[in-house]
Each structure stands twice: as C-alpha cells, then as structure tokens.
Motif scaffolding. Sequence first.
Motif, PDB file in Angstrom:
ATOM      1  N   UNK A 243       0.646  10.268   4.402  1.00 39.80           N
ATOM      2  CA  UNK A 243      -0.436   9.301   4.217  1.00 39.80           C
ATOM      3  C   UNK A 243      -1.372   9.726   3.097  1.00 39.80           C
ATOM      4  N   UNK A 244      -1.291  10.995   2.703  1.00 40.27           N
ATOM      5  CA  UNK A 244      -1.984  11.420   1.491  1.00 40.27           C
ATOM      6  C   UNK A 244      -1.358  10.776   0.267  1.00 40.27           C
ATOM      7  N   UNK A 245      -0.004  10.664   0.284  1.00 37.46           N
ATOM      8  CA  UNK A 245       0.692   9.940  -0.789  1.00 37.46           C
ATOM      9  C   UNK A 245       0.283   8.474  -0.809  1.00 37.46           C
ATOM     10  N   UNK A 246       0.077   7.907   0.361  1.00 33.24           N
ATOM     11  CA  UNK A 246      -0.379   6.516   0.468  1.00 33.24           C
ATOM     12  C   UNK A 246      -1.718   6.338  -0.231  1.00 33.24           C
ATOM     13  N   UNK A 247      -2.655   7.250   0.026  1.00 35.75           N
ATOM     14  CA  UNK A 247      -3.975   7.162  -0.593  1.00 35.75           C
ATOM     15  C   UNK A 247      -3.895   7.312  -2.109  1.00 35.75           C
ATOM     16  N   UNK A 248      -2.955   8.131  -2.578  1.00 41.87           N
ATOM     17  CA  UNK A 248      -2.802   8.358  -4.021  1.00 41.87           C
ATOM     18  C   UNK A 248      -1.897   7.333  -4.699  1.00 41.87           C
ATOM     19  N   UNK A 249      -1.336   6.431  -3.917  1.00 42.50           N
ATOM     20  CA  UNK A 249      -0.368   5.457  -4.435  1.00 42.50           C
ATOM     21  C   UNK A 249       0.777   6.161  -5.164  1.00 42.50           C
ATOM     22  N   UNK A 250       1.459   7.033  -4.440  1.00 42.07           N
ATOM     23  CA  UNK A 250       2.580   7.777  -5.002  1.00 42.07           C
ATOM     24  C   UNK A 250       3.700   7.865  -3.967  1.00 42.07           C
ATOM     25  N   UNK A 251       4.824   8.459  -4.362  1.00 45.58           N
ATOM     26  CA  UNK A 251       5.991   8.571  -3.481  1.00 45.58           C
ATOM     27  C   UNK A 251       6.445   7.196  -3.017  1.00 45.58           C
ATOM     28  N   UNK A 252       6.542   6.258  -3.967  1.00 45.74           N
ATOM     29  CA  UNK A 252       6.958   4.893  -3.638  1.00 45.74           C
ATOM     30  C   UNK A 252       8.344   4.612  -4.205  1.00 45.74           C
ATOM     31  N   UNK A 253       8.865   3.422  -3.869  1.00 46.53           N
ATOM     32  CA  UNK A 253      10.187   3.036  -4.317  1.00 46.53           C
ATOM     33  C   UNK A 253      10.155   1.963  -5.385  1.00 46.53           C
ATOM     34  N   UNK A 254      11.265   1.258  -5.484  1.00 48.41           N
ATOM     35  CA  UNK A 254      11.445   0.244  -6.532  1.00 48.41           C
ATOM     36  C   UNK A 254      10.463  -0.917  -6.360  1.00 48.41           C
ATOM     37  N   UNK A 255      10.421  -1.753  -7.368  1.00 46.92           N
ATOM     38  CA  UNK A 255       9.610  -2.963  -7.315  1.00 46.92           C
ATOM     39  C   UNK A 255      10.203  -3.920  -6.283  1.00 46.92           C
TER      40      UNK A 255
ATOM     41  N   UNK B  26      -3.014  -4.173   5.047  1.00 47.30           N
ATOM     42  CA  UNK B  26      -3.746  -3.123   4.339  1.00 47.30           C
ATOM     43  C   UNK B  26      -2.798  -2.122   3.685  1.00 47.30           C
ATOM     44  N   UNK B  27      -1.589  -1.966   4.237  1.00 53.30           N
ATOM     45  CA  UNK B  27      -0.589  -1.116   3.588  1.00 53.30           C
ATOM     46  C   UNK B  27       0.039  -1.859   2.418  1.00 53.30           C
ATOM     47  N   UNK B  28       0.347  -3.129   2.634  1.00 55.75           N
ATOM     48  CA  UNK B  28       0.930  -3.933   1.560  1.00 55.75           C
ATOM     49  C   UNK B  28       0.008  -3.954   0.343  1.00 55.75           C
ATOM     50  N   UNK B  29      -1.297  -4.107   0.593  1.00 55.82           N
ATOM     51  CA  UNK B  29      -2.258  -4.151  -0.508  1.00 55.82           C
ATOM     52  C   UNK B  29      -2.234  -2.858  -1.327  1.00 55.82           C
ATOM     53  N   UNK B  30      -2.096  -1.730  -0.642  1.00 53.69           N
ATOM     54  CA  UNK B  30      -2.058  -0.445  -1.334  1.00 53.69           C
ATOM     55  C   UNK B  30      -0.761  -0.256  -2.105  1.00 53.69           C
ATOM     56  N   UNK B  31       0.256  -0.997  -1.738  1.00 56.82           N
ATOM     57  CA  UNK B  31       1.537  -0.917  -2.436  1.00 56.82           C
ATOM     58  C   UNK B  31       1.581  -1.797  -3.685  1.00 56.82           C
ATOM     59  N   UNK B  32       0.483  -2.445  -4.001  1.00 57.40           N
ATOM     60  CA  UNK B  32       0.356  -3.188  -5.256  1.00 57.40           C
ATOM     61  C   UNK B  32      -0.043  -2.174  -6.325  1.00 57.40           C
TER      62      UNK B  32
END
Length: 273
Positions: free
Chosen positions: A138-150, A164-170
């Motif tokens: 969830x630290x990666x979530x806050x930093x918007x990192x460790x994500x996948x493809x578009x 709220x998770x979807x919004x952070x994935x923008x």
Amino acid sequence: MATLLGALNPIAVKLGAVEIHWYGVIIACGVVLALILSIREGKRQGIAEDYFYDYLLWAIPVAIICARIYYVTFQWPYYVHHPGEIIAIWDGGIAIYGAIIGGFLTLYCFCCARHLSMWTMVDVIAPTLIMAQGIGRWGNFMNQEAFGRVTTRAALVAQHIPNWIIQQMDIGGAYRVPTFLYESLWDLTGFALLMLLRHRPHLFKRGEVFLSYVMWYAAGRFVIEGMRTDSLMLGPLRISQVLSVLFFVSALLIMVVRRRRANLAWYWSSNKN
C-alpha cells in the motif's frame, strides 16, 4: 485525502524541509505489527522477546542496503553513468527480493551467533513477513508505482475495485492495472492461511511453515510480476520471475527431501525395534 480531481498526497507529514512519506509510515506499521505477532509466537516456541528486538536492529539496515544493491545491480547501465545517485535511496529504487534476501542472511548469522534454531525462527517469522509485505504494497499505492499495463476505468469497475483505488490508478492520464493490489491480497491471503494452519497437529514439520511461505509468495509473485511494466530485467527475462521459479523449486525440493529422510529414519528405527 484524495479528491475526484487528483491523486492522494504521498507525503504524510511535512516539517520544514523534512518530509515523511506515507510509504515509510506504511512500511513501519507493517514491521511493527510483524514484530508484535512474532514475539507472541516466539513465546509459544520458547524464544525470548529480546531476540526479536536484537535481530530487527540488525535486519532493518541490512535489508535496506541489500534492497538498494539489488535494485542498482539490475539498473547498472544507468548508475554506471550516475554513480553519485547510487546511495540516493530517498529518491526511490529498492527491491523487495533484495530486502528478503538480506533479512534472511542476517537471520542465519544471528541464529548462529545466538545458538538459535534457524528453522524455528523462520517458522515464527514467515507468516508475519508475508503480512508485512502485503501491508507494504500500500506504500506503492500511495506512490502510484508497481502498476501494470494501461487499462480502462470500466475494466477496473468490473473487478469491483473501490472508486478511491481506481482514482489512484489514474497515472499520467491513463488508468493502470493495480498489480500492487493483487499482490497485497495474495500476500494477506497467504498470511491468513499460514496463521490458521501452522498449529494444526501433524500438518507441518519444523521449517515447513517457512517453506510454504516461500512457495506461496514465489507463485504469486511470478504471475503478478508478469503483469507489471516496471520489472527489473536480466536480458529478456524478468529477474523477479527467475528468482520466483528458483525459490519455489528450491523450497519444494527441500520439503520433499526432508520428509523422505524423516520417513526413512522412522522406517529404519521401526525395523530395528
């Protein structure tokens, strides 16, 4: 807090020039909770509380250093031209596999120095470690990192992921697959299973809680790593996938060999009697 117009602020507290990031706060919370649960299980196994504090004092700095070395090693084409940035850990760039390797090397040395059973210690620590890993994502979530493809917002909504998770994935104007979430859920599921099963009579032999942790984490990491877009590479291979295969196979072989030896020992002992 997040709004519909922007991402969550990765900085938890700012005191003048000092910034405390949510990433560090979340990691610290995971470590503290893991320590508390390890101490509780350690008492059941006859391990003194002070051993866990002493181990952690060594393990944390070693794990951080190893995590950085691991990352820099597989990004060497960049760092060879920017050597001054090698120690700039505050700018990001650590790898969980490096931290795990460093932590367990430290534990081996610690157990040898304190004359403790390595297998017992890893059995105590393993479930809480995978819990801390799940929290740490969830630290990666806050930093918007460790994500996948578009991906699309509709695809994320279809997975019943909270808004709220979807919004952070923008990220960068495009929605991304939340691989951090998948790994967090996988890790926390592994934690729950190990906690529920580790005291079942005759289920695990000594050391097998740890070996089960290795196989569970490696299997999940192999699949989820294949979804990520920021993998560290070894030629055409994702290094975390390579290590996942090696760790899974090694843990499985160790478990099988130890069980066969135990069965053979029991067989010969029974025949002698």
